[in-house]
Design an enzyme around this catalytic site. Structure first.
Site, short mmCIF file in Angstrom:
data_model
loop_
_atom_site.label_atom_id
_atom_site.label_comp_id
_atom_site.label_asym_id
_atom_site.label_seq_id
_atom_site.Cartn_x
_atom_site.Cartn_y
_atom_site.Cartn_z
N SER A 179 5.77 41.42 70.30
CA SER A 179 4.11 40.83 69.58
C SER A 179 4.70 39.50 69.16
O SER A 179 5.25 38.81 69.96
CB SER A 179 3.71 41.71 68.63
OG SER A 179 2.43 41.26 68.58
N ASP A 186 5.29 42.88 75.13
CA ASP A 186 4.36 42.71 75.05
C ASP A 186 3.91 41.45 73.86
O ASP A 186 3.28 41.55 72.70
CB ASP A 186 3.46 43.90 74.44
CG ASP A 186 1.95 43.92 75.08
OD1 ASP A 186 1.42 43.45 76.14
OD2 ASP A 186 0.90 44.23 74.36
N ARG A 217 4.89 28.87 73.01
CA ARG A 217 4.67 30.40 73.23
C ARG A 217 6.14 30.88 73.91
O ARG A 217 7.12 29.88 74.51
CB ARG A 217 3.60 30.95 74.14
CG ARG A 217 3.75 29.97 75.51
CD ARG A 217 2.36 30.71 76.33
NE ARG A 217 2.22 29.69 77.53
CZ ARG A 217 2.97 29.70 78.80
NH1 ARG A 217 4.19 30.44 78.57
NH2 ARG A 217 2.81 28.73 79.44
N ASP A 224 8.63 31.44 77.11
CA ASP A 224 8.71 31.04 78.42
C ASP A 224 9.94 31.13 78.92
O ASP A 224 10.96 31.07 78.19
CB ASP A 224 7.82 29.53 78.39
CG ASP A 224 9.01 28.45 78.22
OD1 ASP A 224 9.51 27.99 78.87
OD2 ASP A 224 9.12 28.21 76.97
N ASP A 237 13.22 29.50 77.47
CA ASP A 237 13.92 29.81 76.25
C ASP A 237 15.14 30.47 76.13
O ASP A 237 15.95 30.78 75.22
CB ASP A 237 12.97 30.59 75.55
CG ASP A 237 11.74 29.68 74.82
OD1 ASP A 237 12.01 28.65 74.96
OD2 ASP A 237 10.68 30.59 74.98
N HIS A 278 -0.62 48.28 72.64
CA HIS A 278 0.48 47.29 72.34
C HIS A 278 2.02 47.69 71.89
O HIS A 278 2.88 46.96 72.06
CB HIS A 278 -0.24 46.45 71.15
CG HIS A 278 0.23 45.28 70.81
ND1 HIS A 278 0.66 44.09 71.61
CD2 HIS A 278 0.67 44.65 69.55
CE1 HIS A 278 0.99 43.35 71.00
NE2 HIS A 278 1.17 43.52 69.83
#
Length: 492
Positions: free
Chosen positions: A177, A200, A214, A216, A219, A285
């Site tokens: 998360s 997730d 975020r 990607d 990274d 989730h």
């Protein structure tokens, strides 16, 4: 009860604090650097942009476990060389770093479960990161805090590198998360981090944002992602459906997961008040980390199939793997990497609704004849695949009643809890179901005897890519009856 849970969940996502922290534009924290609320951290997807709270306030804990101290972890600090040298850390071992998400802390049971599974399979360095004080509501503040937590993980890894000589390629960060984006923030600060696994990754405030915001593929050297809850946040889907790795796995389509349709009362009865409510609200989730944990030591390899969409996958268009290796969702995803420069490669698979989740996949193609007397019939079809080491049991092929046309072939993907070996027989059964508005399909007083003329069954073992052809006979299969096809018994 349902309305209350949904309202509380949405409240936790958007409730602002009494202090309007989003009005502060930049904050700096010594060696971690400065954090601004300007673009890209303020955008259409991020209408409220807060600065992160201080490292001393968030105060994440870093606990190291190895096979020498499975249950009693060593406490590490980002720049404390003395604590590191006196710990069980060994630079010759690969290192796993596990990060939780929103509303959790370092004591979450799944973190311990994952740590234990890692240490069963190898003598890793396993570091659990707990940032519970920073993961509290409001969600907007927690998303801001992820940037500081990621920076502190990077700071710890740099201290480990400098002190022990450990290479960045040996580090694997696993985040669930918000923890997935934390892993991305850590990775972007360190060159050549070996791997990041995003479980997730959180959608709100991240989906469709700039890659600096975020997780990607840039990274880490290899980024693999499991998507399990890609529904819109308006439908209480918390995970991203946007691809964000070198490889992106979409079990059961990646939107919702089987077994997650239990009501709140049932969930509470089965799992207690806290876990029951949590799993009711966020079952799909949470499924991502359960899948990853099982994959570490599972004999079943979570085979997945490269495909353009889940619909194509369900129609059997992506099996066998057509000369390309199947993917392996979870821990073993790094066994199959895309060619250099490729990213966002999508894989699909099916799992069960309860553990063990892993399933073996089979493509079943039914080909029907058009001999005299054959006609379109509406109903449901079932098969039982029988192999040298077991059988699947009877499986339903079509989700909804369907018309079966003479001379046509139909593809389905089915799964088995075990590998049944080489196929020897297929049992086929169908059930006639007339259409209310089509009198020609009615079977009043059982006057008609509807038949399907099954000429051939092709089966592909998704695990081995072996293919089998079983030929039918010309007599047809009557409604409600069972036909057994054997390898080599007839010619097609």
């Amino acid at each position: 009860m349902l309305k209350v849970v949904l309202l509380l969940t949405l409240w936790a996502l958007v409730q602002p604090k009494s202090v309007p922290r989003h009005k502060r534009m930049t904050v700096c924290y010594d060696a971690l650097g400065c954090f601004s609320t300007k673009y890209p951290f303020f955008s259409l997807q991020r209408p409220l942009s807060f600065v992160p709270e201080s490292p001393s306030f968030i105060n994440p804990d870093f606990t190291l476990f190895t096979q020498q101290n499975v249950n009693n972890g060593d406490v590490l600090h980002t720049t404390d060389v003395t604590a590191l040298k006196s710990s069980h850390f060994n630079a010759h071992r690969p290192t796993k770093v596990i990060v939780h998400g929103y509303l959790e802390n370092g004591k979450a049971s799944w973190l311990t479960h994952m740590k234990n599974e890692f240490l069963k399979t190898n003598d890793f360095n396993v570091i659990i990161v707990g940032w519970g004080k920073g993961s509290l509501p409001p969600y907007t503040q927690a998303t801001a805090n992820t940037r500081v937590v990621g920076a502190m993980i990077a700071q710890l890894i740099k201290t480990i590198q400098k002190t022990t000589g450990a290479q960045p390629e040996t580090f694997h960060i696993i985040g669930h998360s918000l923890g997935a984006h934390i892993a991305g923030y850590a990775g972007e600060r360190i060159q050549h981090v070996g791997r990041i696994s995003g479980l997730d990754p959180a959608e709100p405030y991240y989906q469709n944002t700039d890659i600096r915001v975020r997780l990607d593929p840039s990274d880490a050297l290899f980024v693999d992602v499991i998507h399990t809850d890609g529904q819109s946040i308006l439908k209480l889907g918390y995970g991203m459906k946007q691809t964000c790795g070198h490889v992106d796995y979409f079990p059961n389509g990646g939107m919702t997961q089987p077994g997650c349709d239990k009501g709140p009362i049932t969930s509470i009865k089965l799992e207690g008040l806290y876990d029951g409510v949590k799993n009711f609200v966020a079952c799909s989730h949470l499924r991502s980390h359960y899948l990853f944990i099982e994959s570490i030591n599972s004999r079943c390899s979570f085979d997945a199939y490269q495909c353009n969409s889940y619909d194509d996958f369900e129609f059997g268009k992506c099996m066998p793997c057509n000369g390309k290796a199947c993917g392996h969702m979870g821990f073993h995803a790094d066994k199959v990497k895309p060619a250099r420069g490729l990213k966002h490669v999508k894989y699909f698979l099916k799992t069960s609704g309860d553990g063990p989740f892993c399933r073996y996949h089979y493509k079943v193609q039914l080909s029907f004849g058009s001999q005299f007397g054959a006609r379109a019939e509406r109903g449901d079809m079932f098969v039982n695949l029988i192999g040298k080491t077991g059988q699947t049991g009877e499986l339903t092929l079509n989700k909804d009643h369907m018309y079966v046309q003479p001379g046509m072939s139909y593809n389905f993907v089915v799964t088995s809890v075990k590998d049944i070996g080489d196929i020897t027989n297929v049992e086929f059964r169908w059930h006639h179901n007339s259409a209310l508005l089509n009198p020609l399909s009615w079977n009043l007083l059982n006057f008609r005897h509807p038949r399907l003329y099954l000429n051939k069954v092709n089966v592909v073992n998704g695990h081995t890519s072996n293919q089998y052809t079983l030929c039918g006979h010309s007599g047809g299969v009557e409604n409600g009856h069972k036909d057994r096809l054997s390898i080599g018994a007839h010619t097609c």
